[in-house]
Design a protein around this motif. Sequence first.
Motif, short mmCIF file in Angstrom:
data_model
loop_
_atom_site.label_atom_id
_atom_site.label_comp_id
_atom_site.label_asym_id
_atom_site.label_seq_id
_atom_site.Cartn_x
_atom_site.Cartn_y
_atom_site.Cartn_z
N HIS A 55 0.80 -1.23 0.00
CA HIS A 55 0.00 0.00 0.00
C HIS A 55 0.83 1.28 0.00
O HIS A 55 0.31 2.36 -0.29
N GLU A 58 2.99 4.23 -3.77
CA GLU A 58 2.25 5.29 -4.47
C GLU A 58 3.18 6.28 -5.15
O GLU A 58 2.74 7.30 -5.66
N ARG A 315 -10.65 -3.83 -5.54
CA ARG A 315 -9.61 -4.82 -5.22
C ARG A 315 -10.18 -6.22 -4.95
O ARG A 315 -9.76 -6.92 -4.04
#
Length: 433
Positions: A55, A58, A315
Motif C-alpha cells: 500500500h 504510491e 480490489r
Amino acid sequence: MAYATEKLDEEKVFKDPVHRYVHVRDRVIWDLIGTKEFQRLRRIKQLGTTFLTFHGAEHSRFNHSLGVYEIVRRIIDDVFAGRPEWNDDDRLLTLCAALLHDLGHGPFSHSFEKVFDFDHEDFTRKIIEGETEVNQVLTKVSADFPKQVAEVIAKTSEKKLVISLISSQIDADRMDYLQRDAYYTGVSYGHFDMERILRVMRPREDQAVIKQSGMHAVEDYIMSRYQMYWQVYFHPVSRSAEVILSKILHRAKDLFAQNFAFKHEPLHFYSFFHEKVTLEDYLKLDEAIMFYYFQIWQEEADPILSDLCKRFVNRNLFKYAEFDPAKEYKKLAKLTNLFEKAGIDPEYYLVVDSSSDLPYDFYRPGEEEERLPIHLLMKNGELKEFSRESEIVDAISGKRRTDHKLYYPADLILDDDASEMNKQIRKLLDIEN
C-alpha cells in the motif's frame, strides 16, 4: 552567459527520502523540470498496480526521474570530473538524458503498452523532438541537442559511456528504482551500498567500470535486484491486478470495435482504439483519467466490462494457481471448456500469466541481444568480466528464471453451486470445497 552553462543564482534542492536531497544548479535542468511534459510524470505511478499489494507504493515516475538525475550528477560531478577518460563537454547531455529517460511512460505503463501495441520509448523520443515545452528548452541549448538527448536514451548514440550511466546492467536507473521501490514498498530486499559503488566507479571509453575493491558491493546490488524482481515486481497479487487491468482495456477495445453504445463515451481512448495515437492525445491520458473511466465503466451495460472494473476499483482480484503450460495444456483446454459451459468467458476470466527475469548475463556470440557486461578494473589496469571473478554472480549468470500462474475468479467458482461442473473446475484448479 550561454544558456547551456547558465547556473541558477542559488542552488535548488528537492527533499528526497532515498537520496536525502536532489541538487539542481543548472538552468537547463531547472527549466526541464518545470515543463508540463515532465510534470505529467507526477500522475504516473512508478510501480503501476503494485500499490494494490504494497500500500505504500504510491510513488511516481517524477520521483524516480529526479533520483536517476541525482545519481548521475553525483557520478559525473564528484567521481568522474577531472579524469582524462571523461569528457566534461558531455555533462549536460548526460544530466538531461538521465532526467528525461522515462518521459514517455504512459499510465500503468507496461499493461497499457501491451494492449495498444506501442513502446513508451517511441513517445519519449516524440516528446523530446516534437512540438513540446521540453523540446523548446533543449533547443535553446542548440538546434541538434534534442536529437542528441533522444539518441542517448534510445541507446543509438555514439557516446557509449554516457549511455552506460543510464542504461546498462549497473546504471543510475536501476540503482534508483531498486532503492526507491524498496523504500516505498517497505521491503528490505532492494537495499545495497550505493555510495560505495559510486566511489569505485571509473569512466572508460565504452562504459563505466568498477574497481576490483568494490566487487562485493556490486554482488550485493545484483542480488538485491534479483530479490526485488521475485518478491515485489513479480508478486502474484500485483500480477493479478495487472491481468484485470489488461482485460479491462481489451474489453473496452473489443466493445468499441463492435460499435457498442457506451453510456459514457471513452473520449480519451478513441485514438488508441483507432490505432492513430497523436502525441497530444497520449499526453492527455494519465492514471487519474484512467481511474475515472474505471469508475464510470462499472455502470456500463456490458456485464464483463462492468465486473472487471468493479474488481479493479474495489480490489476483488483473481486468485491464482501454479501452472506449467508445457505440461498442463490439456488441463487448460478442459478448464476453458468448463468455463464456457458455466457461462464464464475464459477469454477474460481464465488467464495464463508468465514472469521472466535474467538477473545478470554477459554477451555470448550468436545471441540476438547483446548485453553489455559489468567489468571489474583490476589493480594492474586489466578489465575482467564480473562473473569471472565473482562466484556468487557466476552461479546465477545467464540463468533465466520463469514463473507461470493461472488466474481465475474464485468467487464465481466457489459459490453455492454444487453442480458436477463446478466440482470438476475446483478439482482441476486444486481448490478445496
